[in-house]
Motif scaffolding. Structure first.
Motif, PDB file in Angstrom:
ATOM      1  N   ASN A   1       0.818  -1.213   0.000  1.00  0.00           N
ATOM      2  CA  ASN A   1       0.000   0.000   0.000  1.00  0.00           C
ATOM      3  C   ASN A   1       0.852   1.264   0.000  1.00  0.00           C
ATOM      4  O   ASN A   1       0.443   2.289  -0.542  1.00  0.00           O
ATOM      5  CB  ASN A   1      -0.977  -0.006   1.167  1.00  0.00           C
ATOM      6  N   GLU A   2       2.036   1.210   0.578  1.00  0.00           N
ATOM      7  CA  GLU A   2       2.944   2.360   0.511  1.00  0.00           C
ATOM      8  C   GLU A   2       3.389   2.596  -0.925  1.00  0.00           C
ATOM      9  O   GLU A   2       3.444   3.748  -1.377  1.00  0.00           O
ATOM     10  CB  GLU A   2       4.155   2.142   1.422  1.00  0.00           C
ATOM     11  N   THR A   3       3.681   1.528  -1.650  1.00  0.00           N
ATOM     12  CA  THR A   3       4.091   1.713  -3.045  1.00  0.00           C
ATOM     13  C   THR A   3       2.939   2.264  -3.878  1.00  0.00           C
ATOM     14  O   THR A   3       3.152   3.059  -4.793  1.00  0.00           O
ATOM     15  CB  THR A   3       4.610   0.407  -3.677  1.00  0.00           C
ATOM     16  N   ARG A   4       1.710   1.870  -3.555  1.00  0.00           N
ATOM     17  CA  ARG A   4       0.543   2.401  -4.270  1.00  0.00           C
ATOM     18  C   ARG A   4       0.383   3.900  -3.996  1.00  0.00           C
ATOM     19  O   ARG A   4       0.085   4.678  -4.896  1.00  0.00           O
ATOM     20  CB  ARG A   4      -0.738   1.666  -3.867  1.00  0.00           C
ATOM     21  N   TYR A   5       0.589   4.300  -2.750  1.00  0.00           N
ATOM     22  CA  TYR A   5       0.545   5.728  -2.424  1.00  0.00           C
ATOM     23  C   TYR A   5       1.688   6.471  -3.118  1.00  0.00           C
ATOM     24  O   TYR A   5       1.495   7.582  -3.632  1.00  0.00           O
ATOM     25  CB  TYR A   5       0.614   5.967  -0.915  1.00  0.00           C
ATOM     26  N   GLU A   6       2.873   5.898  -3.117  1.00  0.00           N
ATOM     27  CA  GLU A   6       4.011   6.537  -3.785  1.00  0.00           C
ATOM     28  C   GLU A   6       3.700   6.774  -5.264  1.00  0.00           C
ATOM     29  O   GLU A   6       3.972   7.843  -5.807  1.00  0.00           O
ATOM     30  CB  GLU A   6       5.283   5.694  -3.642  1.00  0.00           C
ATOM     31  N   ALA A   7       3.116   5.768  -5.921  1.00  0.00           N
ATOM     32  CA  ALA A   7       2.753   5.905  -7.332  1.00  0.00           C
ATOM     33  C   ALA A   7       1.721   7.018  -7.512  1.00  0.00           C
ATOM     34  O   ALA A   7       1.825   7.837  -8.435  1.00  0.00           O
ATOM     35  CB  ALA A   7       2.216   4.585  -7.877  1.00  0.00           C
ATOM     36  N   LEU A   8       0.737   7.063  -6.624  1.00  0.00           N
ATOM     37  CA  LEU A   8      -0.281   8.104  -6.688  1.00  0.00           C
ATOM     38  C   LEU A   8       0.355   9.482  -6.557  1.00  0.00           C
ATOM     39  O   LEU A   8       0.083  10.389  -7.358  1.00  0.00           O
ATOM     40  CB  LEU A   8      -1.322   7.894  -5.584  1.00  0.00           C
ATOM     41  N   LEU A   9       1.225   9.661  -5.570  1.00  0.00           N
ATOM     42  CA  LEU A   9       1.844  10.961  -5.325  1.00  0.00           C
ATOM     43  C   LEU A   9       2.751  11.382  -6.475  1.00  0.00           C
ATOM     44  O   LEU A   9       2.727  12.546  -6.891  1.00  0.00           O
ATOM     45  CB  LEU A   9       2.611  10.940  -4.001  1.00  0.00           C
ATOM     46  N   VAL A  10       3.544  10.444  -6.986  1.00  0.00           N
ATOM     47  CA  VAL A  10       4.425  10.763  -8.122  1.00  0.00           C
ATOM     48  C   VAL A  10       3.594  11.147  -9.340  1.00  0.00           C
ATOM     49  O   VAL A  10       3.890  12.125 -10.035  1.00  0.00           O
ATOM     50  CB  VAL A  10       5.377   9.586  -8.440  1.00  0.00           C
ATOM     51  N   GLY A  11       2.539  10.395  -9.604  1.00  0.00           N
ATOM     52  CA  GLY A  11       1.674  10.702 -10.742  1.00  0.00           C
ATOM     53  C   GLY A  11       1.010  12.058 -10.609  1.00  0.00           C
ATOM     54  O   GLY A  11       0.973  12.849 -11.559  1.00  0.00           O
TER      55      GLY A  11
ATOM     56  N   ASP B   1      -5.576  -0.008  -8.156  1.00  0.00           N
ATOM     57  CA  ASP B   1      -6.084  -1.319  -7.756  1.00  0.00           C
ATOM     58  C   ASP B   1      -5.969  -1.534  -6.248  1.00  0.00           C
ATOM     59  O   ASP B   1      -6.212  -2.619  -5.754  1.00  0.00           O
ATOM     60  CB  ASP B   1      -5.386  -2.436  -8.538  1.00  0.00           C
ATOM     61  N   SER B   2      -5.624  -0.487  -5.519  1.00  0.00           N
ATOM     62  CA  SER B   2      -5.495  -0.593  -4.067  1.00  0.00           C
ATOM     63  C   SER B   2      -6.791  -0.184  -3.380  1.00  0.00           C
ATOM     64  O   SER B   2      -7.193   0.985  -3.412  1.00  0.00           O
ATOM     65  CB  SER B   2      -4.360   0.297  -3.555  1.00  0.00           C
ATOM     66  N   ARG B   3      -7.438  -1.134  -2.758  1.00  0.00           N
ATOM     67  CA  ARG B   3      -8.672  -0.854  -2.019  1.00  0.00           C
ATOM     68  C   ARG B   3      -8.403   0.124  -0.878  1.00  0.00           C
ATOM     69  O   ARG B   3      -9.199   1.016  -0.612  1.00  0.00           O
ATOM     70  CB  ARG B   3      -9.270  -2.168  -1.482  1.00  0.00           C
ATOM     71  N   LEU B   4      -7.273  -0.021  -0.210  1.00  0.00           N
ATOM     72  CA  LEU B   4      -6.944   0.838   0.918  1.00  0.00           C
ATOM     73  C   LEU B   4      -6.748   2.282   0.463  1.00  0.00           C
ATOM     74  O   LEU B   4      -7.344   3.202   1.032  1.00  0.00           O
ATOM     75  CB  LEU B   4      -5.692   0.340   1.641  1.00  0.00           C
ATOM     76  N   VAL B   5      -5.932   2.501  -0.540  1.00  0.00           N
ATOM     77  CA  VAL B   5      -5.685   3.858  -1.035  1.00  0.00           C
ATOM     78  C   VAL B   5      -6.988   4.476  -1.536  1.00  0.00           C
ATOM     79  O   VAL B   5      -7.320   5.614  -1.195  1.00  0.00           O
ATOM     80  CB  VAL B   5      -4.590   3.864  -2.129  1.00  0.00           C
ATOM     81  N   PHE B   6      -7.726   3.720  -2.327  1.00  0.00           N
ATOM     82  CA  PHE B   6      -9.009   4.199  -2.837  1.00  0.00           C
ATOM     83  C   PHE B   6      -9.929   4.615  -1.688  1.00  0.00           C
ATOM     84  O   PHE B   6     -10.491   5.701  -1.679  1.00  0.00           O
ATOM     85  CB  PHE B   6      -9.669   3.110  -3.693  1.00  0.00           C
ATOM     86  N   GLY B   7     -10.076   3.738  -0.712  1.00  0.00           N
ATOM     87  CA  GLY B   7     -10.978   3.999   0.405  1.00  0.00           C
ATOM     88  C   GLY B   7     -10.556   5.171   1.264  1.00  0.00           C
ATOM     89  O   GLY B   7     -11.391   5.975   1.688  1.00  0.00           O
ATOM     90  N   GLN B   8      -9.252   5.297   1.509  1.00  0.00           N
ATOM     91  CA  GLN B   8      -8.782   6.402   2.342  1.00  0.00           C
ATOM     92  C   GLN B   8      -8.912   7.742   1.622  1.00  0.00           C
ATOM     93  O   GLN B   8      -9.400   8.708   2.202  1.00  0.00           O
ATOM     94  CB  GLN B   8      -7.340   6.158   2.784  1.00  0.00           C
TER      95      GLN B   8
ATOM     96  N   TYR C   1       0.829   9.610   4.190  1.00  0.00           N
ATOM     97  CA  TYR C   1       0.572   9.499   2.754  1.00  0.00           C
ATOM     98  C   TYR C   1      -0.759  10.156   2.391  1.00  0.00           C
ATOM     99  O   TYR C   1      -0.850  10.889   1.400  1.00  0.00           O
ATOM    100  CB  TYR C   1       0.544   8.031   2.307  1.00  0.00           C
ATOM    101  N   LEU C   2      -1.776   9.895   3.179  1.00  0.00           N
ATOM    102  CA  LEU C   2      -3.095  10.457   2.913  1.00  0.00           C
ATOM    103  C   LEU C   2      -3.051  11.981   2.971  1.00  0.00           C
ATOM    104  O   LEU C   2      -3.636  12.659   2.115  1.00  0.00           O
ATOM    105  CB  LEU C   2      -4.117   9.900   3.905  1.00  0.00           C
ATOM    106  N   ASN C   3      -2.360  12.536   3.951  1.00  0.00           N
ATOM    107  CA  ASN C   3      -2.233  13.996   4.047  1.00  0.00           C
ATOM    108  C   ASN C   3      -1.540  14.563   2.810  1.00  0.00           C
ATOM    109  O   ASN C   3      -1.964  15.604   2.290  1.00  0.00           O
ATOM    110  CB  ASN C   3      -1.472  14.393   5.312  1.00  0.00           C
ATOM    111  N   GLN C   4      -0.495  13.912   2.342  1.00  0.00           N
ATOM    112  CA  GLN C   4       0.198  14.373   1.136  1.00  0.00           C
ATOM    113  C   GLN C   4      -0.724  14.302  -0.079  1.00  0.00           C
ATOM    114  O   GLN C   4      -0.759  15.231  -0.900  1.00  0.00           O
ATOM    115  CB  GLN C   4       1.447  13.534   0.883  1.00  0.00           C
TER     116      GLN C   4
END
Length: 113
Positions: free
Chosen positions: A26-36, A53-60, A75-78
């Motif tokens: 999930n950290e890598t999914r957040y990293e990808a989101l932030l970089v994008g 495809d991350s349920r956690l990132v999507f939900g948060q 990550y969520l704050n960023q």
């Protein structure tokens, strides 16, 4: 981690990035989101449509799940800070089987020396 940015003109920008630290999925999914999001912002984009495809990132990010872990809260704050910079931002959850392009870029990053 892998990410794919598609411009309104349908130009694909593929990124295969290796993190300089150990991270859980999930950290890598957040990293990808932030970089994008950062890439789109630097290119002058004002509208972002994200597929993850991350349920956690999507939900948060969509305020359906609470970020209990301190690292996930950071990550969520960023993500929310970057999100506020866009006129329009949507995040949609997709099946991992529909995310094969980004997954193959992730495999490239993790297998390269």
């Amino acid at each position: 981690m892998g990410l794919v940015v598609i411009s309104p003109e349908k130009i694909l920008i593929d990124k295969s990035l290796r993190l300089g630290f150990s991270a859980i999925n999930n950290e890598t999914r957040y990293e990808a989101l932030l970089v994008g999001m950062d890439m789109v912002q630097k290119m002058g984009g004002t509208t972002v449509e994200v597929f993850s495809d991350s349920r956690l990132v999507f939900g948060q990010v969509n305020r359906e799940l609470e970020a209990r872990n301190l690292r996930m809260q950071e990550y969520l704050n960023q993500a929310r800070h970057l999100q506020s910079q866009f006129k329009s931002f949507t995040l949609q959850q997709i099946l991992r089987s529909r995310n094969t392009h980004a997954e193959s870029l992730t495999m490239l990053a993790t297998s390269s020396a």
